[in-house]
Write an enzyme that holds these catalytic residues in place. Structure first.
Site: not given
Length: 455
Positions: A242, A270, A349, A351, A366
Site C-alpha cells: 500500500h 500487502d 509512519g 508501514s 501492514s
C-alpha cells in the site's frame, strides 16, 4: 540499505519519521531420534537464538515484562519448539490441528490433534497434547469460505477474520452481531462454528502522506524500509504494497535518489519491493535502538505465541507476541488475506517496516489499531510469500543463496521458499520441511535438523 549510511526499517537518526503508509498413528510411528550430542547444531544454534543481541533482549524485557534470563530462555525455547512442532505436524498428518506456545518463556508447546490415540506421540516430543474436534485443514477450509464470501458482500462491518488455532475455531470480529451473522450466512457456515467478537475497532493502514524521511514515494507518500533483498545482481528492499504502485520513484531518508518500485500488490496482499540504484548497498541489518542493529540470518516462520519485534521510523523498536497467522483484514482501502496478527503496537509512519523473531525475518508492517501509548494490534505481511511471489532472495548475515526458483521441484536449492510439509531430495536422500523458510546456502537439509526431517 546503505547510501553512505545504512538504511533498514528504522527510526532515522536525523529526527526521521517513516510511513506505515488428522485414524490414530500406527504404533510404528515415533519421533525421529535426535542426532548424537554435538554432531549437528541445535535448533537454537541454527536459527541464532542462542546468540541474541542486547537490543532484542532489552525490548523483550520492556514490552513482555521479562527478566534478562527469561528473555534469553524464551528465544531458545521458541526455536526448539518450532522444530518439535514441525516433526509432530509430519507425524500426525491430516489429524494435525495446530501448535502454539504458552508461558512467560514459551516453555510449553501445545500440539492439537483430532485423535486421542496421538497423545502419547505428542507427549514423547515434550509437548502438551490437546484433543480437539477440527483439524487445521478443516479450519482453513472454513476460513476460505469466508474469504470467498468477502468477494461478494461488503465487509465494512466485519473487518477481521482468522483461524484461531488455540480455540480450534474460525473467529470473526465485527462492529455488530447482525453484520457478523449475515457474513457467516453468506459464507454458508454454521453460526455456531464461528466465534464472533463485537468491537468498534477497525484496522487501518498505518500510512501517512504528509512527511517524514524514511523513504519517500514520488516525493509525497512515505514508508519504512523492510528487509534488504536481491534479485539476481539487483539490490533492493521489501516493503508494504500500500506504500506505492509499480513504477513509482523513491528517495531515501536523506532525500537522495534511491530507486523504483518494481512490483506492488495491494489489496489482496500487502507487499512490494524497490530496486535501488548503485549508490545504495543492501545489508542484513535492521535498526533497533539508536544506531544499534540486529543482523537477519533467515526467515524461519515463528509459531503462534512466539515473541516478535518490530522496527518502524515513527515509533522505533517494540515487541509483543504472535496471535494468529493467516488473518484476513478488510481495510477501508481493500481486503488483505494471509496477514499475521500481533500484539505489537505501531502508528502511522511505521508501514513497511520489519518484524523479526530473534534474528529471523517474519514480515513487513501492514496496518492495525491503537497506538504505542495505550497499546494496540498490528498486522504484518509475512516475508516468505513476498520473497516467493517476487522471486527475491533475503539478504542475510551469511547469505550464500542462489536465485529463487519454482518451489514445486523435488531437488533442494538455496534461495527457494519451502513451506512446512514440503518434500525435497538432497544428496540422494529425501527430507520433509519442518518450518516454513527461505533456504540459505548454509542450511542444507543434512546439516539442519531444525528445519528438515529425513523421510
Amino acid at each position: 540499505m546503505v547510501h553512505r549510511h545504512t538504511v533498514t526499517g528504522r527510526r532515522a537518526a536525523l529526527t526521521a519519521l517513516g510511513a506505515l503508509v488428522a485414524t490414530g498413528i500406527p504404533s510404528a510411528v515415533a519421533a525421529e531420534p535426535a542426532p548424537p550430542a554435538g554432531s549437528l547444531p541445535s535448533s537454537a544454534q541454527t536459527l541464532g537464538a542462542d546468540r541474541p543481541s542486547v537490543p532484542v533482549l532489552r525490548a523483550l524485557q520492556r514490552d513482555l515484562g521479562l527478566t534478562p534470563a527469561q528473555a534469553s530462555r524464551r528465544l531458545v525455547n521458541e526455536a526448539e519448539a518450532g522444530t518439535r512442532a514441525g516433526r509432530l505436524r509430519n507425524a500426525l498428518g491430516n489429524r494435525f490441528a495446530g501448535a502454539w506456545l504458552r508461558g512467560a518463556t514459551s516453555q510449553e508447546l501445545v500440539v492439537a490433534t483430532t485423535h486421542a490415540t496421538d497423545v502419547p506421540v505428542i507427549r514423547a516430543q515434550g509437548a502438551k497434547a490437546a484433543v480437539v474436534k477440527k483439524t487445521l485443514r478443516d479450519l482453513q477450509a472454513a476460513k476460505r469460505k469466508l474469504d470467498a464470501a468477502a468477494d461478494r458482500v461488503s465487509t465494512r462491518d466485519t473487518p477481521l477474520w482468522y483461524v484461531d488455532i488455540p480455540a480450534n475455531r474460525v473467529a470473526l470480529e465485527a462492529t455488530n452481531r447482525a453484520a457478523a451473522a449475515a457474513f457467516v450466512k453468506a459464507a454458508g457456515l454454521d453460526g455456531k462454528s464461528v466465534g464472533v467478537k463485537v468491537t468498534a475497532n477497525r484496522p487501518r493502514l498505518l500510512a501517512e502522506i504528509t512527511g517524514g524521511d524514511a523513504y519517500y514515494i514520488d516525493g509525497s507518500a512515505r514508508c519504512s524500509v523492510g528487509f534488504s533483498v536481491t534479485k539476481g545482481e539487483q539490490q533492493g528492499f521489501a516493503s508494504a504494497g500500500h506504500c506505492g504502485k509499480s513504477g513509482a520513484r523513491t528517495t531515501g531518508f536523506n532525500n537522495a535518489e534511491q530507486g523504483t518500485i518494481q512490483a506492488s500488490t495491494f489489496p489482496g496482499k500487502d507487499m512490494s519491493w524497490v530496486a535501488v540504484n548503485d549508490q545504495w548497498t543492501t545489508t542484513p541489518n535492521v535498526r533497533v535502538e539508536g544506531e544499534q542493529k540486529v543482523q537477519i540470518t533467515g526467515s524461519v516462520q515463528a509459531l503462534v505465541g512466539a515473541a516478535v519485534c518490530r522496527s518502524g521510523s515513527t515509533t522505533g523498536w517494540h515487541c509483543g507476541q504472535i496471535e494468529q497467522h493467516d488473518t484476513s483484514v478488510s481495510y477501508a482501502e481493500g481486503r488483505v488475506d494471509g496477514l499475521t496478527r500481533t500484539t505489537v503496537c505501531a502508528e502511522p509512519g511505521d508501514s513497511g517496516g520489519p518484524f523479526v523473531a530473534g534474528v529471523q525475518a517474519q514480515g513487513v508492517t501492514s496496518g492495525g489499531t491503537g497506538d504505542c501509548k495505550s497499546g494496540g494490534t498490528t498486522f504484518y505481511q509475512p516475508i516468505n510469500p513476498l520473497l516467493r511471489d517476487f522471486g527475491l532472495t533475503l539478504r542475510t548475515a551469511a547469505a550464500q543463496a542462489a536465485a529463487p526458483g519454482d518451489n514445486v521441484t523435488q531437488a533442494w536449492a538455496a534461495g527457494r521458499v519451502y513451506e512446512a510439509g514440503a518434500t525435497v531430495s538432497h544428496a540422494g536422500v529425501r527430507y520433509r520441511c519442518l518450518q516454513t523458510h527461505q533456504a540459505q546456502g548454509a542450511w542444507a537439509p543434512s546439516r539442519t535438523p531444525a528445519l528438515w526431517q529425513r523421510v
